[in-house]
Scaffold this motif. Structure first.
Motif, short mmCIF file in Angstrom:
data_model
loop_
_atom_site.label_atom_id
_atom_site.label_comp_id
_atom_site.label_asym_id
_atom_site.label_seq_id
_atom_site.Cartn_x
_atom_site.Cartn_y
_atom_site.Cartn_z
N GLY A 1 0.80 -1.23 0.00
CA GLY A 1 0.00 0.00 0.00
C GLY A 1 0.82 1.27 0.00
N LYS A 2 2.12 1.17 -0.25
CA LYS A 2 3.01 2.33 -0.26
C LYS A 2 3.40 2.68 -1.69
CE LYS A 2 3.75 2.45 4.28
NZ LYS A 2 3.64 3.58 5.14
N ASP A 3 3.84 3.91 -1.87
CA ASP A 3 4.34 4.37 -3.16
C ASP A 3 5.85 4.52 -3.09
OD1 ASP A 3 1.93 4.55 -4.45
OD2 ASP A 3 1.89 6.73 -4.55
N VAL A 4 6.52 4.30 -4.21
CA VAL A 4 7.92 4.65 -4.33
C VAL A 4 7.95 6.10 -4.79
CG1 VAL A 4 10.07 4.21 -5.56
CG2 VAL A 4 8.62 2.30 -4.88
N MET A 5 8.58 6.93 -3.98
CA MET A 5 8.60 8.36 -4.26
C MET A 5 9.95 8.74 -4.87
SD MET A 5 6.87 9.40 -0.62
CE MET A 5 6.98 11.15 -0.81
N LYS B 1 12.57 6.82 -2.30
CA LYS B 1 12.19 6.54 -0.92
C LYS B 1 10.76 6.03 -0.91
CE LYS B 1 10.57 11.13 0.45
NZ LYS B 1 10.71 12.20 1.42
N MET B 2 10.41 5.32 0.14
CA MET B 2 9.07 4.80 0.29
C MET B 2 8.23 5.82 1.05
SD MET B 2 9.11 2.00 -1.29
CE MET B 2 7.47 1.47 -0.88
N GLY B 3 6.96 5.90 0.70
CA GLY B 3 6.07 6.80 1.39
C GLY B 3 4.62 6.39 1.15
N SER B 4 3.75 7.00 1.90
CA SER B 4 2.33 6.69 1.74
C SER B 4 1.82 7.29 0.43
CB SER B 4 1.53 7.24 2.91
OG SER B 4 1.52 8.66 2.87
N LYS B 5 0.76 6.73 -0.09
CA LYS B 5 0.15 7.27 -1.31
C LYS B 5 -0.29 8.70 -1.09
CE LYS B 5 -1.41 2.89 -3.19
NZ LYS B 5 -2.55 2.08 -3.62
N LYS B 6 -0.80 8.98 0.10
CA LYS B 6 -1.27 10.32 0.41
C LYS B 6 -0.13 11.34 0.33
CE LYS B 6 -3.57 13.02 3.98
NZ LYS B 6 -4.16 13.01 5.32
N ASN B 7 1.01 11.01 0.90
CA ASN B 7 2.14 11.93 0.88
C ASN B 7 2.72 12.10 -0.52
OD1 ASN B 7 2.01 12.49 3.56
ND2 ASN B 7 3.54 10.98 4.15
#
Length: 90
Positions: A48-52, A67-73
């Protein structure tokens, strides 16, 4: 956030946009970044995370830029053409 209705005309327009060679290349690069993060152990399938991409460039897949982060961020800030955060004072 205002969402658009998923009308047949919108679906056709989105399919046409996604079929452009530039968009196909960006998509492939984003998928490659995800695979790279999975191989490094920083992501897992279905987490459920995005690669940013820190610099906003999906073709720059250096580990120092990812970096990994939430979809919202990853998707919540207004973007310029260079995918950087807009200056709130401008």
């Amino acid at each position: 956030m205002v969402t658009q209705k998923n009308t047949p005309a919108r679906q056709r327009a989105q399919a046409k946009y996604n079929a452009k060679p530039e968009q196909l290349k960006r998509r492939a690069s984003r998928n490659a970044a995800r695979r790279k993060m999975i191989a490094a152990g920083k992501a897992s399938k279905g987490d459920g995370k995005d690669v940013m991409h820190k610099n906003g460039n999906p073709s720059n897949n250096n580990m120092s830029n990812l970096k990994m982060g939430s979809k919202k961020n990853n998707r919540s800030f207004a973007r310029t053409k260079t995918a950087r955060k807009k200056n709130p004072r401008s």
